[in-house]
Design a protein around this motif. Sequence first.
Motif, PDB file in Angstrom:
ATOM      1  N   ARG A  18       5.892  19.882   0.346  1.00  0.00           N
ATOM      2  CA  ARG A  18       5.294  19.294  -0.843  1.00  0.00           C
ATOM      3  C   ARG A  18       5.403  19.529  -1.785  1.00  0.00           C
ATOM      4  O   ARG A  18       6.286  20.537  -2.155  1.00  0.00           O
TER       5      ARG A  18
ATOM      6  N   GLU B 182       8.480   2.454  -3.492  1.00  0.00           N
ATOM      7  CA  GLU B 182      10.059   3.087  -3.132  1.00  0.00           C
ATOM      8  C   GLU B 182      10.491   3.295  -3.877  1.00  0.00           C
ATOM      9  O   GLU B 182      11.558   3.266  -3.483  1.00  0.00           O
TER      10      GLU B 182
ATOM     11  N   GLU C 138       0.315  13.383  -1.426  1.00  0.00           N
ATOM     12  CA  GLU C 138      -0.699  12.758  -0.687  1.00  0.00           C
ATOM     13  C   GLU C 138       0.142  12.281   0.903  1.00  0.00           C
ATOM     14  O   GLU C 138       1.454  11.546   1.345  1.00  0.00           O
ATOM     15  N   TYR C 139       0.283  13.099   2.171  1.00  0.00           N
ATOM     16  CA  TYR C 139       0.670  13.373   2.456  1.00  0.00           C
ATOM     17  C   TYR C 139       0.779  12.335   3.976  1.00  0.00           C
ATOM     18  O   TYR C 139      -0.298  11.993   4.100  1.00  0.00           O
ATOM     19  N   GLN C 140       1.218  11.141   4.556  1.00  0.00           N
ATOM     20  CA  GLN C 140       1.471  10.140   5.033  1.00  0.00           C
ATOM     21  C   GLN C 140       1.803  10.140   6.761  1.00  0.00           C
ATOM     22  O   GLN C 140       2.019   9.635   6.646  1.00  0.00           O
ATOM     23  N   GLY C 141       2.541  11.537   7.148  1.00  0.00           N
ATOM     24  CA  GLY C 141       3.966  11.557   8.313  1.00  0.00           C
ATOM     25  C   GLY C 141       4.890  11.315   7.440  1.00  0.00           C
ATOM     26  O   GLY C 141       5.505  12.239   7.687  1.00  0.00           O
ATOM     27  N   ALA C 142       4.710   9.946   8.100  1.00  0.00           N
ATOM     28  CA  ALA C 142       6.775   9.675   8.088  1.00  0.00           C
ATOM     29  C   ALA C 142       7.025   9.872   6.233  1.00  0.00           C
ATOM     30  O   ALA C 142       8.353   9.800   6.098  1.00  0.00           O
TER      31      ALA C 142
ATOM     32  N   SER D 133       0.985  -0.680   0.021  1.00  0.00           N
ATOM     33  CA  SER D 133      -0.024   0.197  -0.173  1.00  0.00           C
ATOM     34  C   SER D 133       0.620   1.176   0.309  1.00  0.00           C
ATOM     35  O   SER D 133       1.797   1.188   0.768  1.00  0.00           O
ATOM     36  N   PRO D 134       1.112   2.229  -0.627  1.00  0.00           N
ATOM     37  CA  PRO D 134      -0.364   2.041  -2.507  1.00  0.00           C
ATOM     38  C   PRO D 134       0.714   0.662  -3.125  1.00  0.00           C
ATOM     39  O   PRO D 134       1.127   0.366  -2.986  1.00  0.00           O
TER      40      PRO D 134
ATOM     41  N   ARG E 217       6.896   6.615  -3.886  1.00  0.00           N
ATOM     42  CA  ARG E 217       7.200   6.421  -2.024  1.00  0.00           C
ATOM     43  C   ARG E 217       7.837   7.665  -1.773  1.00  0.00           C
ATOM     44  O   ARG E 217       9.178   7.339  -2.034  1.00  0.00           O
TER      45      ARG E 217
ATOM     46  N   ARG F 173       5.763  11.375   2.234  1.00  0.00           N
ATOM     47  CA  ARG F 173       4.806  11.057   1.274  1.00  0.00           C
ATOM     48  C   ARG F 173       4.103  10.344  -0.295  1.00  0.00           C
ATOM     49  O   ARG F 173       5.481   9.472  -0.313  1.00  0.00           O
ATOM     50  N   TYR F 174       2.711   9.903  -0.458  1.00  0.00           N
ATOM     51  CA  TYR F 174       2.804   9.358  -2.158  1.00  0.00           C
ATOM     52  C   TYR F 174       2.767  10.457  -2.777  1.00  0.00           C
ATOM     53  O   TYR F 174       1.507  11.569  -2.403  1.00  0.00           O
TER      54      TYR F 174
ATOM     55  N   ASP G 168       9.467  12.610   4.013  1.00  0.00           N
ATOM     56  CA  ASP G 168       8.642  13.721   3.969  1.00  0.00           C
ATOM     57  C   ASP G 168      10.170  15.613   4.046  1.00  0.00           C
ATOM     58  O   ASP G 168      10.651  15.148   4.895  1.00  0.00           O
TER      59      ASP G 168
END
Lengths: 346, 342
Positions: free
Chosen positions: A321, A277, A295-299, A237-238, A315, A301-302, A318
């Motif tokens: 942006r 990745e 798409e932010y995921q904290g640890a 995922s993704p 992937r 970004r996608y 971070d």
Amino acid sequence: MSFLECRDLVKTFADGTRAVQGIDLRCGEGEFAVLLGPSGCGKTTTLRMVAGLEKPTAGQIVLGGADITDCSPAERDVGFAFQFYALYPHLKVEDNIGFPLESMGLNRQERRQRVADIVERLGLGALVGRYPRQLSGGDQQRVALARAMVRRPQIYLMDEPLGTLDAGLRLEMREMIRAQQLDAGIATLYVTHDQEEAMSLADQVVVMDEGRIRQSGAAALVYDQPADLFVAHFIGSPSMNFITGEIREDCFVAPGLVWPLAEPVRPGPATLGVRPEFVRPDAKGQLRAEVVRDEYQGACRYIHLQAECGRLVMRVADRGREAVGASLGLDFARVLLFDPVSGKRL
Amino acid sequence: MSWLQLKGVTRRFGKAEVLSGIDLSLEGDEMLVVLGPTGAGKTTLLRIVAGLDAPDTGQIEMDGEEVTHWSPAERDIAFVFQHFALYPDWSVRRNLEFPLKAPRQQLASGEIDQRVGWAAELLKIERLLDRSAARLSGGEMQRVAIGQAIVRRPRLFLFDEPLTNLDAKLRESLRLELALLRQELGIPAIYVTHDQAEALSMGDSIAVLAEGRILQQGSPEAIYRQPVSPVVARQLGQPAINILSVQRRGDAWIGPNEAERMPALSGTGEMLLGVRPEDIAPEGGRVPGVVRVVEDAGAAWILWVDWAGASIHIIASKERRFAPGETVHPRIDAERALLWPR
């Protein structure tokens, strides 16, 4: 030596639905095996046959050296936890949890100790004196799990036991189940449709689709070396990126992309798979793509991208942006190739 | 001034205060995600914004007008629920037309056809238009339910955990589609969820709700990187943030790893140190720890490590392997660590 073995297990329902179409499954002593697949893949039916709640149409189930195919559920030494819990409404939490111990010939002191251990492990201390109606749905489910795990049966069977919980609680409970199972060393067969849950819990991931096993093995195996397109897509995922193209002169060729192959592969149509990745920004990369969404995921970004050869997701750690509409050069660190017709990995 | 504002919204059911002095703001092109566990008050909050319930005190303003006592229809809001309610015997087309045939809408039939076609195209359900709703999969039903909301082109969308009942894989693809769709429509939205990954991914702004109070509102980056309290910090991130006790000694904070000095920050005595699993390296520190469990998270390992009297999680690169029982030397990235009063 397998502890649980299912041999060519088949289940055809009265209406003709072929839910399970020949499953061979082995689970070692103390092993945590997860049946993973989309709705309708046959994972729950398989589990219910091991529990004795469904009678196999054909095949054999062996547990701890004994053939249990024709045993009733009560004759099988299994601990079962469902997605939808059923607690005894007239019993307090501690009595609900201790109930499975009643018929086991333990003395009162031993029973209390077992209940106290599992209560501490699952963090239920504050709830022991309450009745089920006084608990939230999440707490009821935790009590049901404690009741399933208070005994030390030959095997735990769990059917999406965390399915109804909040995401945060699900993570917490997942760790508690794993910690308890590791300590007790009891073999477990666990059903879920959540690949991330499967990867994190399992010693062995069994990927199912349409009543059959697509691939089974350690999480790293099904992730790094998926047997076919279905497994490659379902795990991770993704999801893995897929690019449709063809093999020509030891290169994979698709619109905007000529990717030289390390080893020769037979020419013809092919699908190139690359995990998010392993997509890397590279100003000199031959593949160009435009940022569609960050798409932010904290640890991490996608970064969702549109390239000439299709949609891709990358992937990245971070570091701020990415602007929507920006153009990036890309490189791939590791790729897989699949036959687009059979779906098999080349 | 913000496009939507809630000011001091409080709601009691009997003696229980379900919402306590909620202040929230939403810009006209934003998606605001309200993140909180079951029972936090998320659904009550949405119902009050929709006009299905009224606050005991406080007010709601939309685009400069006070709407606290307006009816749901006057507010022109579309609501998408967790349990979608389609008419099972009707075709998808008829289900989509339904919200447009309300007396208030007064649309010509050509306009209705055009809107249904437009929504079906956006949601990629054109081929399903003549199928009966009862024959749809869960994902298709949720697309149609979203279609029912967008055909009206409302002033505001409200989403109440619309993806919760779907398979994990489907949830992941729909959350991206939904975010892109909303962006394209340019209609503001409030989206409530208990799923932190959904919140980080979809929110232009996130409000963390617990026990009827907003604990913090800000950009996903701000909430993840600068949570105001351990409670907020634990709401986001997977695995959860590590929280350790630290002591002030001289001009520095001394972590659980005695050899490592944390940057001096204001405060005295004992504090709580928060550090995300991706901000601890498995090697580089001096105090040894023991790996208890190695979880495979696909793109990375998640290590459970017993270290300095605590149990911590570390997200480690797959460039090397780890085994249970192995000794590591965790090192905290002090620049990214957080401190809170105990």
